[in-house]
Design a protein around this motif. Structure first.
Motif, PDB file in Angstrom:
ATOM      1  N   SER A 195       0.825  -1.210   0.000  1.00 57.94           N
ATOM      2  CA  SER A 195       0.000   0.000   0.000  1.00 57.94           C
ATOM      3  C   SER A 195       0.860   1.261   0.000  1.00 57.94           C
ATOM      4  N   GLY A 196       1.604   1.470   1.078  1.00 58.03           N
ATOM      5  CA  GLY A 196       2.448   2.651   1.159  1.00 58.03           C
ATOM      6  C   GLY A 196       3.503   2.711   0.068  1.00 58.03           C
ATOM      7  N   PRO A 197       4.267   1.640  -0.154  1.00 59.71           N
ATOM      8  CA  PRO A 197       5.280   1.661  -1.208  1.00 59.71           C
ATOM      9  C   PRO A 197       4.720   1.924  -2.604  1.00 59.71           C
ATOM     10  N   ILE A 274      -2.615   1.619   8.101  1.00 58.66           N
ATOM     11  CA  ILE A 274      -1.774   0.587   7.478  1.00 58.66           C
ATOM     12  C   ILE A 274      -0.313   0.845   7.882  1.00 58.66           C
ATOM     13  N   ASN A 275       0.503   1.414   7.000  1.00 63.68           N
ATOM     14  CA  ASN A 275       1.909   1.646   7.351  1.00 63.68           C
ATOM     15  C   ASN A 275       2.039   2.543   8.571  1.00 63.68           C
ATOM     16  N   GLY A 276       1.149   3.537   8.690  1.00 63.55           N
ATOM     17  CA  GLY A 276       1.217   4.442   9.825  1.00 63.55           C
ATOM     18  C   GLY A 276       0.870   3.800  11.150  1.00 63.55           C
ATOM     19  N   ALA A 289       9.814   1.325  14.063  1.00 61.13           N
ATOM     20  CA  ALA A 289       9.522   0.880  12.700  1.00 61.13           C
ATOM     21  C   ALA A 289       9.838   2.030  11.743  1.00 61.13           C
ATOM     22  N   PRO A 290      11.120   2.340  11.569  1.00 65.54           N
ATOM     23  CA  PRO A 290      11.501   3.552  10.827  1.00 65.54           C
ATOM     24  C   PRO A 290      11.127   3.537   9.346  1.00 65.54           C
ATOM     25  N   GLY A 297       5.082   8.952   6.515  1.00 67.83           N
ATOM     26  CA  GLY A 297       5.324  10.383   6.553  1.00 67.83           C
ATOM     27  C   GLY A 297       5.310  11.012   5.171  1.00 67.83           C
ATOM     28  N   ILE A 298       5.861  10.315   4.181  1.00 64.44           N
ATOM     29  CA  ILE A 298       5.848  10.829   2.808  1.00 64.44           C
ATOM     30  C   ILE A 298       4.414  10.921   2.302  1.00 64.44           C
ATOM     31  N   ILE A 299       3.623   9.879   2.566  1.00 64.81           N
ATOM     32  CA  ILE A 299       2.231   9.887   2.111  1.00 64.81           C
ATOM     33  C   ILE A 299       1.455  11.023   2.775  1.00 64.81           C
TER      34      ILE A 299
END
Length: 306
Positions: A195-197, A274-276, A289-290, A297-299
């Motif tokens: 999702s994020g990637p 999700i990623n957040g 979880a960097p 953060g980018i999204i």
């Protein structure tokens, strides 16, 4: 069975179309008026892995008050819409109604439980559909994998078996699980990978798999989520997380995750669920979880301009 789909976007439209085609009384409740009007006027077209059909028996509305009490209410909104959907679902609920919430990521069940007793709530996890809207009253999906269902409070019940039969009778592969929270984390790990990637890179699932740099980001996101889950004591049904997410992604190579579709449409996504969500859960067990934090953060930064 009388069924309401609250949130009739891409996935909700697939549920509505196949369940209505199987003979159930289906109500589609959504805020997209053009979509609702087109369903009522022309029927709902669902095409892809399940075939190509136009279903004209669905009743669509923007007002849940028109629907009345249902046997089954499926909440299929994005994570951000769950609280409002729970209020709508409450108006459709009688003493024997089952509320089934199906979202990506974490947190939806807790928001549903704020409005509805957990004894009436089931959780669902679906994967491998790769769904998208082609336009009002027109949904498409690339795949059709297993629908995993379970009681929010755990255990295997008679009504869980009955709900599984409704899905199976509508053409879905479905199965009930005594511990649905395991299934939620297994799906979340896959979502973190793609999702994020995909949202950051603009690539499809298959393109992420094939690009070394994109895959390094995706697999790292999955690895962090896997570590957090195991540290929390979640029992996962696989050993090698990289093999697991690669196998998942290979089945929907052409798919654009809904988060990427949101980016392209310049609308807020479910990144925080999700990623957040991984850095938040990691902190609870003394981890970090960097990679997920950076992707999220980018999204968020991109969405601040939407």
């Amino acid at each position: 069975m009388k069924i309401a789909i609250v949130g009739c976007g891409a996935m909700g439209s697939i549920y509505a179309g196949l369940m209505a085609d199987a003979g159930n009384e289906v109500w589609a409740i959504d805020t997209w008026k053009d979509h609702v009007d087109a369903i009522n006027r022309d029927g709902l077209r669902v095409e892809g892995a399940s075939g190509d059909r136009r279903v004209t028996s669905i009743r669509a509305t923007t007002d849940g008050a028109e629907v009345g009490v249902c046997d089954l209410v499926i909440v299929a909104t994005k994570a951000s819409g769950v609280a409002a959907a729970a209020r709508t679902a409450l108006g459709l609920t009688g003493p024997d109604t089952v509320i089934l919430t199906i979202q990506n990521g974490l947190g939806a069940a807790d928001r549903i439980a704020e409005a509805i007793p957990t004894s009436q709530v089931m959780l669902g996890v679906v994967g491998g559909f790769g769904a998208s809207m082609r336009g009002p009253a027109h949904a498409h999906h690339n795949g059709m994998e297993l629908v995993r269902l379970g009681e929010m409070d755990g255990g295997e019940t008679v009504r869980l078996a009955e709900v599984v039969k409704v899905w199976e009778g509508s053409g879905f592969a479905a199965r009930g699980f005594p511990d649905i929270h395991q299934m939620i984390w297994e799906k979340l790990i896959c979502n973190c990978a793609f999702s994020g990637p995909c949202g950051v890179t603009g690539l499809t699932v298959g393109q992420v798999l094939d690009h070394p740099d994109a895959w390094k980001i995706a697999s790292s996101c999955a690895a962090e989520a896997d570590t957090v889950a195991r540290t929390k004591g979640i029992r996962l049904g696989f050993e090698d997380v990289e093999d697991y997410v690669r196998s998942f992604g290979s089945k929907i190579r052409g798919a654009k995750p809904s988060l990427l579709q949101d980016q392209e449409a310049r609308r807020p996504s479910e990144i925080d669920a999700i990623n957040g969500a991984i850095p938040v859960e990691a902190a609870k067990v003394g981890l970090a979880a960097p990679i997920n934090a950076t992707v999220a953060g980018i999204i968020r930064a991109r969405e601040s301009g939407f």
